[in-house]
Motif scaffolding. Sequence first.
Motif, PDB file in Angstrom:
ATOM      1  N   GLN A  74       0.823  -1.215   0.000  1.00 54.06           N
ATOM      2  CA  GLN A  74       0.000   0.000   0.000  1.00 54.06           C
ATOM      3  C   GLN A  74       0.856   1.264   0.000  1.00 54.06           C
ATOM      4  OE1 GLN A  74      -2.740  -0.297   3.282  1.00 54.06           O
ATOM      5  NE2 GLN A  74      -4.445   0.327   2.009  1.00 54.06           N
ATOM      6  N   GLU A  75       1.819   1.321   0.902  1.00 56.50           N
ATOM      7  CA  GLU A  75       2.688   2.501   0.999  1.00 56.50           C
ATOM      8  C   GLU A  75       3.520   2.650  -0.273  1.00 56.50           C
ATOM      9  OE1 GLU A  75       4.377   5.965   2.344  1.00 56.50           O
ATOM     10  OE2 GLU A  75       2.615   4.920   3.090  1.00 56.50           O
ATOM     11  N   GLU A  77       2.731   1.670  -3.306  1.00 57.03           N
ATOM     12  CA  GLU A  77       1.867   2.191  -4.375  1.00 57.03           C
ATOM     13  C   GLU A  77       1.687   3.696  -4.254  1.00 57.03           C
ATOM     14  OE1 GLU A  77      -1.787  -0.048  -4.271  1.00 57.03           O
ATOM     15  OE2 GLU A  77      -0.943  -1.632  -5.546  1.00 57.03           O
ATOM     16  N   LEU A  78       1.399   4.167  -3.038  1.00 58.79           N
ATOM     17  CA  LEU A  78       1.211   5.609  -2.829  1.00 58.79           C
ATOM     18  C   LEU A  78       2.446   6.398  -3.258  1.00 58.79           C
ATOM     19  CD1 LEU A  78      -0.563   5.730   0.649  1.00 58.79           C
ATOM     20  CD2 LEU A  78      -1.545   6.359  -1.557  1.00 58.79           C
ATOM     21  N   GLN A  79       3.614   5.942  -2.802  1.00 57.57           N
ATOM     22  CA  GLN A  79       4.863   6.640  -3.100  1.00 57.57           C
ATOM     23  C   GLN A  79       5.199   6.589  -4.596  1.00 57.57           C
ATOM     24  OE1 GLN A  79       6.758   8.366  -0.887  1.00 57.57           O
ATOM     25  NE2 GLN A  79       5.283   7.948   0.709  1.00 57.57           N
TER      26      GLN A  79
END
Length: 97
Positions: A74-75, A77-79
């Motif tokens: 998740q992190e 993907e965001l970054q």
Amino acid sequence: MGSMKKWSSTTIVTQSPGNIVSDMAGDKVMMSIENSKYYNLGEIGGYIWDLIKLPVLMEEVIARLTAEYEISKQECELQVFAFMESLVNEGLVQIKG
């Protein structure tokens, strides 16, 4: 962040042509011929840059990064989506799908 909606694991990205890229002390730096700007992609940005040399699904980029670095999917993907958005805005990356 409204434009981030176009990013998904099935988005295909690739480098835009016309950039001069060099490795400097572990960081990847480049100059865009198109806009005459210099960019320092850093170590991880440089790794991503190498991964998108040919058109690639974002899910492949995310999988490689989560395997290489200690980061949740998740992190990551965001970054990565935010990083790609900035590269697209500078004309350094093309979205293929």
